[in-house]
Design a protein around this motif. Sequence first.
Motif, PDB file in Angstrom:
ATOM      1  N   THR A  85       1.455   1.222  -6.517  1.00 17.66           N
ATOM      2  CA  THR A  85       1.083   1.885  -4.643  1.00 17.66           C
ATOM      3  C   THR A  85       0.644   0.346  -3.990  1.00 17.66           C
ATOM      4  OG1 THR A  85       0.914   3.679  -5.176  1.00 17.66           O
ATOM      5  CG2 THR A  85      -0.371   3.340  -2.442  1.00 17.66           C
ATOM      6  N   LEU A  86      -0.043  -0.498  -4.581  1.00 21.14           N
ATOM      7  CA  LEU A  86      -0.914  -1.909  -3.890  1.00 21.14           C
ATOM      8  C   LEU A  86      -0.229  -2.128  -3.811  1.00 21.14           C
ATOM      9  CD1 LEU A  86      -3.731  -3.189  -3.442  1.00 21.14           C
ATOM     10  CD2 LEU A  86      -3.731  -4.186  -5.226  1.00 21.14           C
ATOM     11  N   PHE A  87       1.129  -3.363  -4.790  1.00 23.40           N
ATOM     12  CA  PHE A  87       1.648  -4.055  -4.664  1.00 23.40           C
ATOM     13  C   PHE A  87       3.167  -3.876  -3.522  1.00 23.40           C
ATOM     14  CE2 PHE A  87       1.782  -5.559  -9.342  1.00 23.40           C
ATOM     15  CZ  PHE A  87       0.469  -6.518  -8.894  1.00 23.40           C
ATOM     16  N   THR A  88       3.556  -2.023  -3.233  1.00 27.12           N
ATOM     17  CA  THR A  88       4.506  -1.997  -1.921  1.00 27.12           C
ATOM     18  C   THR A  88       3.664  -2.126  -1.128  1.00 27.12           C
ATOM     19  OG1 THR A  88       5.543  -0.151  -4.398  1.00 27.12           O
ATOM     20  CG2 THR A  88       6.094   0.207  -2.064  1.00 27.12           C
ATOM     21  N   ALA A  89       2.620  -1.575  -0.659  1.00 24.61           N
ATOM     22  CA  ALA A  89       1.695  -1.628   0.224  1.00 24.61           C
ATOM     23  C   ALA A  89       1.777  -3.594   1.351  1.00 24.61           C
ATOM     24  CB  ALA A  89       0.290  -1.035   0.983  1.00 24.61           C
ATOM     25  N   LEU A  90       1.327  -3.622  -0.289  1.00 25.40           N
ATOM     26  CA  LEU A  90       1.198  -5.378   0.295  1.00 25.40           C
ATOM     27  C   LEU A  90       2.515  -6.202   0.707  1.00 25.40           C
ATOM     28  CD1 LEU A  90      -1.951  -6.181  -2.059  1.00 25.40           C
ATOM     29  CD2 LEU A  90      -2.232  -5.313   0.486  1.00 25.40           C
ATOM     30  N   PHE A  91       3.032  -5.822  -0.778  1.00 24.05           N
ATOM     31  CA  PHE A  91       4.292  -7.269  -0.122  1.00 24.05           C
ATOM     32  C   PHE A  91       6.581  -6.681   0.064  1.00 24.05           C
ATOM     33  CE2 PHE A  91       1.155  -8.278  -3.686  1.00 24.05           C
ATOM     34  CZ  PHE A  91       0.700  -9.454  -2.290  1.00 24.05           C
ATOM     35  N   GLY A  92       5.626  -5.267   0.130  1.00 21.79           N
ATOM     36  CA  GLY A  92       7.088  -4.188   0.031  1.00 21.79           C
ATOM     37  C   GLY A  92       7.884  -4.554  -1.111  1.00 21.79           C
TER      38      GLY A  92
END
Length: 262
Positions: free
Chosen positions: A210-217
């Motif tokens: 979730t963190l990577f998707t929110a920050l970097f897509g």
Amino acid sequence: MTCVQCGHPHPVPIKRPLRPLRYSCRSCGALYRPCPALPEPPGAAPPAPPERVADDPLATYLPGRMVRWVREEAGSEPVPEAPDRATLAGWYKDFDALTAAARTSPEARARFDRLSEIPLDQLPVKPPAFSKVCAALHATCYDTGLAVARLGGQDEPLVLERVTHLRRWLATAGRSTTWPEAPQAAEPAREAVEGLLTLPASFTTEQVRTLFTALFGVDKGPSLPGVRDRFGDERIHRALLTYLETGDRPLRRLVRDELDAL
């Protein structure tokens, strides 16, 4: 003093406590340690220095000694000026094998000495492999200093040389292999992102995704410690708020802009 590889003036001294002075070239990234010239027998001609390779397109991705080796190996055959991953990884692997052989084989040593601007005893016995350097760069969002810290050990200046060259490759010819170029991941659930505004002491696999998707897509690519070391928790918090408010990803944009600038 000028760079032994490209001739650029005024290399930067790297001073480390209780260790020999080394220099870093701001232009080509070469790292080397000056050594006094050995006395020549009377009437002996001084050895010719290795040919400079600053204008060779491969010098973007390889130190001078490797450029000379690639050109010599290829002979009259064409060499890709923007090598793909398999080609570049093979060059690094095979040249590292030559360097290792030069420590025990007189024939390999003679060839190495003819190609290298750096004496053999100043190179690491086992430099970090191509794949390991790329993995360190991916994990740290392509930050040179953090990648070197992951790999450095006792040969940090020469690890920096390798990291610098491969970071340039990842930014250009190898750009398609970087995680910012991966297909866009599905958007995370808003409540899952809100749950990360206070970063947990311990992350689950799903929270990391979730963190990577929110920050970097993307849902994979960097490492959690690499992201936190690169940006810090406060900056990550602000980036998550921005994503929730506008859908923008400022840290992703920063990583891409830094690669574009190389």
